[in-house]
Every structure is written in structure tokens, then in C-alpha cells.
Design an enzyme around this catalytic site. Structure first.
Site, short mmCIF file in Angstrom:
data_model
loop_
_atom_site.label_atom_id
_atom_site.label_comp_id
_atom_site.label_asym_id
_atom_site.label_seq_id
_atom_site.Cartn_x
_atom_site.Cartn_y
_atom_site.Cartn_z
N VAL A 52 4.44 1.09 1.72
CA VAL A 52 4.56 -0.13 2.51
C VAL A 52 4.80 -1.30 1.56
CG1 VAL A 52 3.47 -1.65 4.19
CG2 VAL A 52 3.00 0.80 4.24
N GLY A 106 4.46 7.49 3.31
CA GLY A 106 5.36 6.73 2.48
C GLY A 106 4.70 5.48 1.94
N ASP A 154 -7.63 8.09 14.01
CA ASP A 154 -8.11 7.78 12.66
C ASP A 154 -8.59 6.33 12.59
OD1 ASP A 154 -8.76 8.47 10.06
OD2 ASP A 154 -6.84 7.83 9.26
N GLY A 200 0.83 -1.20 0.00
CA GLY A 200 0.00 0.00 0.00
C GLY A 200 0.86 1.24 0.00
N GLY A 258 0.67 5.58 1.41
CA GLY A 258 -0.04 6.61 2.16
C GLY A 258 0.69 7.92 2.13
N GLY A 259 0.21 8.86 2.96
CA GLY A 259 0.78 10.19 2.98
C GLY A 259 2.22 10.22 3.44
N LYS A 267 7.85 -0.32 5.97
CA LYS A 267 7.29 1.01 5.68
C LYS A 267 8.45 1.97 5.47
CE LYS A 267 3.87 4.38 7.27
NZ LYS A 267 2.83 4.66 8.29
#
Length: 697
Positions: free
Chosen positions: A32, A30, A143, A25, A27-28, A46
Site C-alpha cells: 500500500v 500486496g 479479521d 504498509g 500485507g499478504g 494498493k
């Protein structure tokens, strides 16, 4: 089973001793990766983004990354995907942790439908156990949501600690963080955000698990926030004692929500409170149908959580997190529930109603900005007419391909281009993410969600205008200015609420910003404009002598001592010009729809461009001084007028092909250059994906 995507060009093949097999995946912070250790054990790795952390251990993202590692280590090892090691790839930090196999709750519900009976109960117990352990470690997740719950073989695990915060560090006004449908009311009100916010998110997540939708809806952002703040939740057919607990967790008042440990006891059939060390027994865990992992931890410590930060769900984005900087607006109600103001303005960008300097394609917003050398802008308080050189050179034919963050859209740029994309907005559903281009490196950097960025012509400043107004602190709307060379920021108040400003236009000298003022955040009635002086950090609000219906913005007129706006009258669509005191100085009737992406006037100011009033799919070029038609040429059947490339060429979006193309055409309608290619799935014509803005060089 978790989907593993192939490594991309530029991804490392190894990090330390670990071979990377593919992407889990992004994300904001970095990316994974799925990795394998020398002994053959699978791990999650990550890696921080290269443009976010700066030198090792520096920068906001690197600081958050380090805090995430500390939080993972703070929560008891049996509660998390255990950290194996940490290291540096050049200057980029990475975490190696236990790899947890399994889909997210979001994926399971969307593919197989809501959970029922024992499956739902096990989910409730396992996730509440997780929150109990998180809170006992002195951490607020902030979150918690379905895409951050992994359904592994040994029970649900909570993931993604990238925005978690220590309980003792909470402070009013510290910034809004979360994903709107699962955020607590206090997260929208600049209030202290503590463990009760996680309980609210847990309640919303349980409703999603049981019904397939969150309790406050999944439509527009303002409508969702309005319901969270003022309406009762829709719990569907959720029943029994779980419904009663969820109702308490969804209380508007944080003080009325139960603590995680007390909620867990209720889920297990207990009544009353027990000491922290006696929250669970093996017997009560078995009776509740808890997972094996929950049972093991319950017998060991009395509270259990399974947390795995690196295992971000495949193809999910941390950018769904709302993280305004100090002084930014936060998401808030505004506009009709079925179509918020910011969404209506984006739709206008895509359908030809005049809007700021933007190209719209499938959910992104490109911004065209007048360019120059980076540096600190020298600004004067008084406007002066700008002398411009009329450029008529043909577009370059040799170009370089530029990819945009997290998108398949490709830009085709050449060093001599008079315009280039300097910012864009990426829209996904009811969430927007904004990016601005660094004038030195040419890279696009995230500047936060629900904002409209505009880079100054010389690249010295970025103006950031909030789209959602109600929760901006204080009684005024505002705009944030960022000096690119120093990082210095300041906020300028513009108009008193409920008046609202949208559509920033920089003056050609980078000294002033023009904003359009609407009577409220529904943005359906223009009442005037605001001129922001950067040097003095002052805004002058002007009420026009004529009310202007619709959402079309004001733009600078030639010489920049007047402003122009689209207006409808009995003879069709025309332009109306005002002086900087708001007095009408000229009306140009029946010329057709002006440019909807950037200034409709040419760089030298001698011409303006519209979609012809009397012919379909035809572009008209008019003489500014006489308002006489100079040229008319055919456009593709499905085309959007962007604006001027230089004084002899205009830009269109050709929507007849896949990929959609941003093209440069001469005043005969001949295509002489492709500026961008946008896959159809990133350009759907309704404002759902990509909106770029171009700046003049």
C-alpha cells in the site's frame, strides 16, 4: 500521524496518473502506497504482489483482490474509503482510494495506553456502526482487530477487506481465517463463519482498547485457542453496560451473540429492535457522543460504517491472517499453555537439541533440501539404498546476494553450491508464516501459517506438515503433499490422535518422507516414526522397541534402510539406529549433540558430526562405521551446528557478530565461505524470528 516509509528499489514511481510518495504498509496480498493525484489530492494505492496474481485477473490472490474491490463498492460510499479508480500495472491490479490519515487502535493503545470513558464509548459506537453497515451489505469482515481500526479525525474506520466474505457464500469447512486472539470459537472448529464472528472480534477488540490486552491473552497460539474455546474472558476493569454487551458478544455460542444493529442500538441507549431503516436518529447519535461522520450517516440512512481497505496500518502484515488450504490443519490447543509444542520444537532448533534440517536465525527457518532439476518425481513403493558421490570441492567464492521476503536477511548463493535455502519459517510472537522456494523461479512463496514445509531433493514436491494438531479434521494427524509442476495436492493420514507427527525429512531420492511420532502434541515423548510413500500416498506408522525421551527427531541413516535418533544415556548423548520395523540395530554412545538443523550424517554417509561431548565450543567429526573420532576443531564461542555443506565442510551459525552469519568451515575449523547474514534483530536465539531449511543440490 501515519508513518510513511520511503519507496524501495523496484517500487514503481507512478501508477497511472498517480505519483507515489512512499509506503504506507505491506500485507499478504500486496503493498500500500501513499500517492498524489494530478490535482494534488492524497490517495492510497494498493498494488498486488508480482508473484501472486499471475496474468491479469488470474490466480487466487487476484481473485481475492477483485472481490475486495467489489466489496468496497458494495458497502455504501459514506462507509468506506471511496474507490477512486482501478487499473493494471503490467499484469498487476491496483486500487486507488481515498487516503485516510490516522494511527491504528493498536498503535494508540500501545503508545498511549488504554482508552477511557468518552473515548472508549465513541470507539465502541463508531466501530459497531461500521459492522452494522458491513453486515447490511451482506459481507462478513472475518479479521476485525485493533490493527484494522484506524482512528481518523472524523472517527474510527474499519480497514482491510482482503479476506472478507459474502454472507451467502459461507460454508462449513471453508477455511480458517483471522488473527488468533480476536477469532471466534467457530473459526477454529471448521464451522460456518457468519456475522456473529465479527461481533466476537469486536468484543475482544473493545477489551483490548479498555485494558491494553485481548481477553484471551497474547502468549502461545495453542493457549490462546484453548482459552477461546473453553475459558471465560478476562475483561479487566471494563465496566457498565459496555461490559454487559461485550460479555454477550464473547459468548461461545454464535446464536447467543447480538446482531450488530441490535448491539448498536444498545450502545446508543435504545431498547428493543427497530426496522433496518430506523436504526439511528440524529438525536440518539448526538446523545451517544458519536463522531461527526457517524452523525451524518445516521441522519441519512440509519447505519454508518467507515471502511478503508487500502489504508493498511504501517508495517503491519496481512500474514497474521490464518488461511489454511483445504485439507490443512487449523490452529488448535495443544501442549502446555506456557510453551506449545511447535514453539518448543523451534526453541530446540535454536539451542542445539536435534531437530529437522534447519538453520535457525532470529525467527526464520531455512530449509536445506537436496536439489536437482524440477519436475515430477518418479516414486517407487519400496526403499532402495542410494548411491551418492562424495563431494569434497571447496565452496565457491563468487556469490550472488538473495533477499528473503519481508526480511533483512541476505543469502549469499553460488551456482555450484551443494546446498541452498529452499524453505523457511518466519516467527513473530506466537504466529508463524511458512515459505517454500519455487525451483524454477527461485522465488519464495507463502504456503500458509503454522506449518512446517519441506521441499523434496529434486524440487518436485513440497511437504506441508501442520504444527498445531487438535483441529485437523478427523481422528488422524496428516501431511499435505503438493506437486510443484502441476499444483496437484493430496493429504495423507499418518497416525491416530492424540499421537502427533513433526519434523519431516525427505529421502535422498525424493520418494519417501520420514516423520517423528510423539505421544501427543506436547512433543516431549517419542514413540516411533512414520514413513510416507509419495507414489502410493500411504503412511506406515512404526513403534520403536525403545521409548526415546525429548524432542529430537528421527533422521535417515546412511543407505536409508535404517533411521537414527539422538538419545541420552548414562554416558552422555549418543545415536541409536533402528530398522524400518522399529527394532534397534545399533547404538553409538557418548558422541555428543548431533546436528540440530539437518541430517547429522554426511552426504556420502561416511561421517557424522556433533558438538563434542568433552569440550566446549568444539565440533567433532566421527567415522560412521567405526564410531571413532576423525577430527575435532574449535567453533565460535556462541555457535550453532547446522550440518554438512559437503563431505569435507560443515555449516555453523556464528552468533558472536551482528549480523549473525551462517558460515561454511573446513574440518580444521577455518571459515571458507559465508552463506547468509542475519541481522541480530531477526535472530534472537529463542525461536522468535527466523528458521531456514537447507536442501542438498
Amino acid at each position: 500521524m501515519t508513518d510513511i516509509a520511503p519507496l524501495r528499489t523496484g517500487d514503481p514511481a507512478r501508477l497511472g496518473a498517480y505519483e507515489l510518495l512512499g509506503r504506507v504498509g505491506e500485507g499478504g496480498q500486496g503493498s500500500v502506497f501513499l500517492g498524489v493525484s494530478p490535482s494534488g489530492e492524497r490517495v492510497a494505492v494498493k498494488l498486488l504482489r508480482p508473484d501472486r496474481g499471475g496474468a491479469a485477473g488470474t490466480g487466487t490472490a487476484a481473485t481475492r483482490f477483485q472481490r475486495e474491490i467489489e466489496i468496497l463498492r458494495r458497502v455504501a460510499p459514506f462507509c468506506t474509503a471511496q474507490v477512486v479508480e482501478t487499473g493494471l500495472f503490467g499484469t498487476r491490479p491496483y486500487i486507488v482510494s481515498e487516503y485516510v490519515e490516522g494511527p491504528t487502535l493498536q498503535q494508540v493503545v500501545e503508545s498511549a495506553g488504554p482508552l477511557r470513558d468518552a473515548r472508549l464509548r465513541r470507539l465502541a459506537v463508531g466501530t459497531m456502526t461500521a459492522l452494522s453497515a458491513i453486515h447490511r451489505a451482506g459481507v462478513v469482515h472475518r479479521d476485525f482487530k485493533p490493527s484494522n481500526v484506524l482512528l481518523s479525525r472524523d472517527g474510527p474506520r474499519v480497514i482491510d477487506f482482503g479476506i472478507a466474505r459474502e454472507v451467502d457464500a459461507l460454508a462449513t469447512g471453508s477455511g480458517v481465517v483471522g488473527t488468533p486472539p480476536y477469532m471466534a470459537p467457530e473459526q477454529f472448529e471448521a464451522a460456518s463463519v457468519g456475522p456473529p464472528a465479527d461481533l466476537f472480534a469486536w468484543g475482544s477488540t473493545m477489551v483490548f482498547a479498555a485494558t491494553g490486552k485481548p481477553p484471551f491473552g497474547m502468549d502461545s497460539m495453542p493457549a490462546i485457542v484453548n482459552r477461546i474455546l473453553h475459558r471465560e474472558p478476562d475483561l479487566g476493569d471494563l465496566g457498565g453496560d459496555l461490559r454487559d454487551l461485550v460479555v454477550e458478544c464473547l459468548s461461545k455460542d454464535p446464536a447467543r451473540r447480538p446482531a450488530a444493529k441490535d448491539a448498536l442500538l444498545r450502545l446508543l441507549g435504545a431498547r428493543g429492535r427497530q426496522p433496518d431503516g430506523e436504526l439511528l436518529t440524529a438525536g440518539t447519535a448526538v446523545a451517544a457522543g458519536a463522531s461527526g461522520a457517524a452523525l451524518e450517516s445516521a441522519s441519512r440512512t440509519g447505519s454508518e460504517v467507515l471502511i478503508e481497505t487500502p489504508g493498511i496500518a504501517p508495517r503491519t502484515r496481512e500474514t497474521a491472517v490464518v488461511t489454511p488450504r483445504p485439507g490443512e490443519a487449523v490452529p488448535a490447543p495443544g501442549g502446555p499453555e506456557n510453551q506449545p509444542a511447535w514453539r518448543r520444537r523451534v526453541t530446540a532448533l535454536l539451542t542445539g537439541v536435534a531437530a529437522t534440517v534447519v538453520l535457525v536465525s532470529g525467527g526464520m527457518v531455512y530449509a536445506l533440501v537436496q536439489g536437482g532439476s524440477p519436475g515430477t518425481a518418479k516414486v517407487s513403493a519400496s526403499p532402495t539404498p542410494t548411491v551418492v558421490r562424495e563431494a569434497v570441492d571447496a565452496p565457491a567464492t563468487r556469490t550472488e546476494r538473495v533477499r528473503l521476503p519481508e526480511l533483512k536477511t541476505t543469502l549469499h548463493e553460488a551456482p555450484g553450491d551443494p546446498v541452498r535455502v529452499t524453505s523457511f519459517i518466519h516467527l513473530t510472537g506466537s504466529v508463524s508464516y511458512s515459505y517454500a522456494r519455487d525451483p524454477k523461479s527461485g522465488k519464495f512463496e507463502s504456503i500458509g501459517p503454522y506449518h512446517e514445509p519441506a521441499v523434496s531433493p529434486d524440487g518436485a514436491w513440497t511437504a506441508v506438515l501442520p504444527w498445531i494438531k487438535m483441529n485437523i479434521p478427523g481422528p488422524h494427524d496428516s501431511i499435505r503433499l503438493i506437486e510443484r509442476a502441476t499444483g496437484r495436492e493430496f493429504v495423507v493420514r499418518t497416525v491416530a490422535k492424540p499421537l502427533a507427527n513433526y519434523n519431516p525429512f525427505w529421502s535422498s531420492d525424493g520418494k519417501r518422507i520420514l516423520l517423528t511420532t510423539y505421544k501427543d502434541s506436547s512433543a516431549d515423548q517419542i514413540v516411533g516414526f512414520v514413513v510416507v510413500d509419495v507414489a502410493t500416498a500411504r503412511a506406515t506408522a512404526v513403534t520403536t522397541d525403545t521409548l526415546m525421551p525429548g524432542t529430537s527427531p528421527f533422521m535417515w541413516a546412511p543407505g536409508e534402510s535404517t533411521v537414527a535418533v539422538r538419545f541420552p544415556d548414562g554416558s552422555g548423548v549418543g545415536l541409536r539406529l533402528f530398522d524400518l520395523g522399529g527394532k534397534t540395530v545399533r547404538t553409538i554412545p557418548a558422541v555428543g549433540e548431533p546436528s540440530s538443523r539437518e541430517n547429522t550424517f554426511s552426504p556420502a554417509g561416511k561421517r557424522f558430526v556433533t558438538m563434542c561431548p568433552d569440550k566446549v565450543a568444539t565440533v567433532c567429526v566421527w567415522d560412521t562405521r567405526t564410531a571413532r573420532r576423525q577430527a575435532a576443531f574449535p567453533a565460535p564461542a556462541a555457535a550453532t551446528l547446522v550440518g554438512w555443506y559437503n563431505d569435507a565442510h560443515v555449516m555453523l551459525i556464528d552468533r558472536t557478530k551482528d549480523p549473525r552469519r551462517v558460515v561454511v568451515v573446513n574440518l580444521k575449523g577455518e571459515v571458507v565461505r559465508v552463506l547468509a547474514e542475519i541481522p541480530a534483530d531477526e535472530f534472537d536465539g529463542t525461536g522468535e524470528s527466523f528458521i531456514p531449511r537447507f536442501t542438498k543440490d
